[in-house]
Design an enzyme around this catalytic site. Structure first.
Site, PDB file in Angstrom:
ATOM      1  N   CYS A  30       0.852  -1.080  -0.071  1.00 26.60           N
ATOM      2  CA  CYS A  30       0.042  -0.006  -0.084  1.00 26.60           C
ATOM      3  C   CYS A  30       0.692   1.153  -0.036  1.00 26.60           C
ATOM      4  CB  CYS A  30      -1.053   0.057   1.261  1.00 26.60           C
ATOM      5  SG  CYS A  30      -1.992   1.390   1.400  1.00 26.60           S
ATOM      6  N   CYS A  45      -7.443  -2.069   7.141  1.00 24.03           N
ATOM      7  CA  CYS A  45      -8.686  -1.121   7.135  1.00 24.03           C
ATOM      8  C   CYS A  45      -9.834  -2.257   6.873  1.00 24.03           C
ATOM      9  CB  CYS A  45      -8.506  -0.141   6.372  1.00 24.03           C
ATOM     10  SG  CYS A  45     -10.155   0.668   6.116  1.00 24.03           S
TER      11      CYS A  45
END
Length: 372
Positions: A107, A203
């Site tokens: 990410c 998340c």
């Protein structure tokens, strides 16, 4: 050597504002240093219908409150498609191969310091900043990623895939601060998120059980759970749902004569679809003296010396740095020999290399040799 390449003049810097306290204080520090600061909130996952998993709406509200308090413009962008294509697909592919990936590493490379960087430039920013705990220095050889002041919070492990161009444009304002100082500064500024709990985990998984989330994308592939001597003691639901070193969630009872001793996942035998458990936290099957990796990424663009060379490494975030020697390295990967056997060297996880306080880069573990 300069610790702050932007120290000579004011720059237009866009901060990745997550809604947390770290990025909020990072934005404030840049304003304090005289930069023209704006902010960007990135949404990287399309939430479920059930509230509470990926709390993007609450984080966005916190980011807006911070931006208003600091008097800066807040932009929003949805990178969910990019995240799915460049991070989540790899995440699933690794689990299908019975490895345990770390999506935060990808990410950072693909979203926070690539898609975000491109978007910030399109909006007129000259550099980007985040609330990561890390340090960047610059000299004639280029940009160097280094450990920060707070050794407990240092996040260089998650940033080791960045390259020279990304680091040249990155600012880490929290490099010289401890987390306690960051919270104290947030309280002084009257930020509503000063005491907000640090985010943990991924998340898109949020508060739910990891296995329940993974089962939405990967089918069960049951197989035997065995002891090292081949005694069957249970059945697993699929090797993807377990990780090396795991100590619960197997559904097996104690071994006769040692009923109180916990079981640990030691080997995922992909060829025979077996999960092998042991009852000793430092069982030889859990200890490795050599790790074999995929191709290494070097932040400088090349290895730090002739093969073999000594450095230090960590196999997980916050692990104390471990002495090692990289015995070989080429396009196919590296062979890393540890000074001391390492516990639960996990295929799919990153091994990150350091020399002194500099993060050199890293690679993905493919397999390891038992210390026995």
């Amino acid at each position: 050597m300069s610790n702050r390449p932007d120290a000579e003049r004011s720059k237009r810097i866009m901060v990745g504002l997550s809604g947390g306290v770290d990025s909020a204080v990072a934005a404030h520090l840049l304003i304090e240093r005289g930069h023209a600061v704006s902010a960007l909130f990135m949404k990287n996952w399309e939430e479920d219908d059930d509230p509470g998993y990926c709390a993007a709406a609450a984080d966005l509200a916190d980011a807006r409150a911070v931006a208003e308090r600091l008097g800066i413009e807040l932009h929003t962008v949805n990178f969910a498609t990019e995240y799915w294509d460049h991070v989540f697909e790899t995440f699933l592919s690794e689990y299908r191969a019975a490895r345990t990936p770390n999506p935060d590493v990808l990410c950072n490379r693909e979203i926070k310091f690539a898609a975000f960087l491109d978007h910030a430039r399109a909006l007129g920013a000259e550099a980007i900043a985040t609330g990561h705990y890390a340090r960047v220095t610059h000299d004639a050889q280029g940009a160097h990623l280094r450990l920060c002041a707070d050794t407990e919070k240092d996040q260089t492990y998650f940033l080791h895939l960045l390259d020279q161009e990304q680091l040249a444009q990155a600012r880490f304002p929290l490099a010289d601060l401890k987390k306690s100082q960051v919270r104290a500064r947030a309280r002084e500024l009257g930020l509503a998120n000063a005491e907000k709990k640090d985010s943990t985990g991924i998340c898109f998984i949020g508060e739910r059980r990891f296995r329940d989330f993974l089962a939405r994308y990967l089918p069960d592939q049951p197989g035997p759970i065995e002891t090292p001597d081949g005694v069957r003691i249970g059945e697993h639901r699929g090797l993807a749902f377990y990780t090396i070193g795991q100590r619960q969630g197997f559904g097996v009872g104690g071994k006769p004569g040692r009923p109180e001793r916990p079981w640990f996942a030691a080997v995922k035998d992909v060829a025979r679809n077996r999960l092998i458990l042991v009852q000793d936290t430092h069982h030889p099957l859990l200890m490795s003296s050599v790790a074999h990796t995929g191709p290494a990424h070097w932040i400088a663009g090349h290895p730090p010396g002739e093969w073999p060379f000594r450095c230090r490494a960590r196999l997980r975030h916050r692990q104390p740095l471990q002495g090692c020697e990289i015995l070989a390295g080429d396009q196919a990967g590296c062979r890393v020999h540890f000074d001391q056997p390492q516990r639960a060297v996990t295929p799919g996880q990153s091994i990150v290399f350091y020399r002194d306080d500099e993060c050199l880069g890293g690679a993905v573990v493919l397999q390891s040799d038992c210390a026995a």
